[in-house]
Design an enzyme around this catalytic site. Structure first.
Site, mmCIF file in Angstrom:
data_model
loop_
_atom_site.group_PDB
_atom_site.id
_atom_site.type_symbol
_atom_site.label_atom_id
_atom_site.label_comp_id
_atom_site.label_asym_id
_atom_site.label_seq_id
_atom_site.Cartn_x
_atom_site.Cartn_y
_atom_site.Cartn_z
ATOM 1 N N LYS A 81 1.095 4.179 -2.809
ATOM 2 C CA LYS A 81 0.714 5.533 -2.539
ATOM 3 C C LYS A 81 1.869 6.438 -2.669
ATOM 4 O O LYS A 81 1.812 7.524 -3.123
ATOM 5 C CB LYS A 81 0.314 5.573 -1.116
ATOM 6 N N TYR A 120 0.837 -1.178 -0.077
ATOM 7 C CA TYR A 120 0.001 -0.001 0.094
ATOM 8 C C TYR A 120 0.648 1.254 0.005
ATOM 9 O O TYR A 120 0.634 2.016 -0.855
ATOM 10 C CB TYR A 120 -0.797 0.078 1.172
HETATM 11 P P1 NAI Z 1 -13.425 2.556 0.671
HETATM 12 O O1 NAI Z 1 -13.031 0.932 0.484
HETATM 13 O O2 NAI Z 1 -14.554 2.514 1.500
HETATM 14 O O3 NAI Z 1 -13.868 2.343 -0.852
HETATM 15 C C1 NAI Z 1 -13.259 2.311 -1.875
HETATM 16 C C2 NAI Z 1 -14.050 2.278 -3.286
HETATM 17 O O4 NAI Z 1 -13.334 1.860 -4.532
HETATM 18 C C3 NAI Z 1 -15.109 0.944 -3.113
HETATM 19 O O5 NAI Z 1 -16.353 1.514 -3.627
HETATM 20 C C4 NAI Z 1 -14.573 0.077 -4.131
HETATM 21 O O6 NAI Z 1 -15.599 -0.996 -4.538
HETATM 22 C C5 NAI Z 1 -13.950 0.825 -4.997
HETATM 23 N N1 NAI Z 1 -12.892 0.009 -5.836
HETATM 24 C C6 NAI Z 1 -11.921 -0.839 -4.952
HETATM 25 N N2 NAI Z 1 -11.296 -1.338 -6.187
HETATM 26 C C7 NAI Z 1 -11.689 -0.732 -7.442
HETATM 27 C C8 NAI Z 1 -11.161 -0.872 -8.691
HETATM 28 N N3 NAI Z 1 -10.245 -1.858 -8.979
HETATM 29 N N4 NAI Z 1 -11.850 -0.067 -9.714
HETATM 30 C C9 NAI Z 1 -12.516 0.786 -9.364
HETATM 31 N N5 NAI Z 1 -13.276 0.830 -8.062
HETATM 32 C C10 NAI Z 1 -12.600 0.168 -6.991
HETATM 33 O O7 NAI Z 1 -12.206 3.247 0.934
HETATM 34 P P2 NAI Z 1 -12.066 4.737 1.289
HETATM 35 O O8 NAI Z 1 -11.700 4.713 2.593
HETATM 36 O O9 NAI Z 1 -13.284 5.361 0.645
HETATM 37 O O10 NAI Z 1 -10.867 4.943 0.378
HETATM 38 C C11 NAI Z 1 -10.909 5.722 -0.875
HETATM 39 C C12 NAI Z 1 -9.225 6.225 -1.146
HETATM 40 O O11 NAI Z 1 -8.915 6.889 -0.116
HETATM 41 C C13 NAI Z 1 -8.279 4.906 -1.403
HETATM 42 O O12 NAI Z 1 -7.595 5.342 -2.585
HETATM 43 C C14 NAI Z 1 -7.784 4.940 -0.065
HETATM 44 O O13 NAI Z 1 -6.413 4.135 -0.239
HETATM 45 C C15 NAI Z 1 -7.472 6.412 0.243
HETATM 46 N N6 NAI Z 1 -7.289 6.539 1.675
HETATM 47 C C16 NAI Z 1 -8.363 6.562 2.642
HETATM 48 C C17 NAI Z 1 -8.169 6.579 3.781
HETATM 49 C C18 NAI Z 1 -9.104 6.551 4.948
HETATM 50 O O14 NAI Z 1 -8.774 6.979 6.019
HETATM 51 N N7 NAI Z 1 -10.266 5.966 4.637
HETATM 52 C C19 NAI Z 1 -6.786 7.072 4.353
HETATM 53 C C20 NAI Z 1 -5.700 7.139 3.435
HETATM 54 C C21 NAI Z 1 -5.912 6.962 2.050
#
Ligand code: NAI
Length: 245
Positions: free
Chosen positions: A157, A153
């Site tokens: 990133k 990860y």
């Molecule tokens: P989440 O898991 O709640 O949502 C991720 C979404 O991306 C889901 O709807 C999933 O179906 C979709 N997804 C997964 N693989 C995919 C693919 N191959 N193609 C298209 N869509 C895909 O995650 P969250 O927390 O909303 O994270 C969103 C972004 O923010 C990610 O890139 C994550 O790494 C980043 N992030 C989140 C943090 C947090 O505290 N929630 C902290 C740092 C970064």
């Protein structure tokens, strides 16, 4: 409204941060392509946007698959005519210590988080260079600096940061900005997946004393996606409530 008549693609927009970003961009007047592998979730977000008077379409797209990315752009252009704003938000984690991390978990995370961001950024750049305008916002993570149990990860990133800065250099003279946002600890399904003890440890590191919300993150995306942010490019912006100061 900051984004009237702009066309935005948000990947991973079926839930979590991507959903919050899609809702915010639509509320600011953008027409939004809500892309996700979970197309039912994307359709629900589109329904929410429509109910609030906005315009959006749902597209099933796995960002790690370049053919699906090409089809997503084709749908965006067919429906809304162009792409002005690309938000690379889709991301996954498969945590585990490096010495026992499987090849599959490495490839999967790099494939979605880094290669997926590359595919979408490249396709967006092709459209945006032609029109001399564009806003690319990449969702990285504060883990890019290295984090226990997150070799795949963190590497993905950190790769996103390198990609962002390179895109910023290459595209600036064409009126295109490219910035990265590093969320700290935001309340989504991804973070709800951690054990309660880890949740408490993470929140304990935050100066604000709480996890952030998708809306708070989306506000910063909307700014970077707007005309107001024309002179901001190649930046890596933490949105973390003061997790690292
Ligand atoms: P989440 O898991 O709640 O949502 C991720 C979404 O991306 C889901 O709807 C999933 O179906 C979709 N997804 C997964 N693989 C995919 C693919 N191959 N193609 C298209 N869509 C895909 O995650 P969250 O927390 O909303 O994270 C969103 C972004 O923010 C990610 O890139 C994550 O790494 C980043 N992030 C989140 C943090 C947090 O505290 N929630 C902290 C740092 C970064």
């Amino acid at each position: 409204m900051k984004l009237t008549n702009k066309v935005a693609i948000v990947t991973g927009a079926g839930r979590g941060l991507g959903k919050g970003i899609a809702l915010k961009l639509a509320a600011e007047g953008a027409k939004v392509v809500v892309a996700d592998v979970m197309v039912d979730n994307a359709a629900a977000v589109v329904a929410e946007i429509a109910a609030a008077g906005g315009k959006a379409i749902a597209v099933k797209a796995n960002v790690a698959d370049k053919n699906e990315v090409a089809a997503m752009f084709a749908k965006a252009v067919a429906e809304f005519g162009t792409v002005d704003i690309m938000v690379n938000n889709a991301g996954i984690n498969r945590d585990g210590q490096l010495f026992k991390m499987s090849d599959e978990d490495w490839d999967l995370v790099i494939g979605v988080n880094l290669t997926g961001t590359f595919y979408c950024t490249r396709a967006a750049a092709q459209i945006m260079r032609e029109k001399g305008y564009g806003r690319i916002v990449n969702i990285s993570s504060m883990s890019w600096l290295g984090n226990f149990g997150q070799a795949n990860y963190a590497a993905s990133k950190a790769g996103v940061v390198g990609l962002t800065k390179t895109a910023a250099r290459e595209l600036a003279k064409k009126g295109i900005t490219c910035n990265a946002i590093c969320p700290g600890f935001i309340d989504t399904d991804m973070t709800r997946g951690v054990p309660e003890k880890v949740w408490d440890i993470m929140v304990g590191k935050i100066a604000a004393g709480r996890a952030g919300s998708a809306e708070e993150l989306a506000n910063v995306v909307a700014f970077l996606a707007s005309d107001e942010a024309a002179y901001v490019t190649g930046e890596v912006i933490n949105v973390s409530g003061g997790m690292v100061l």
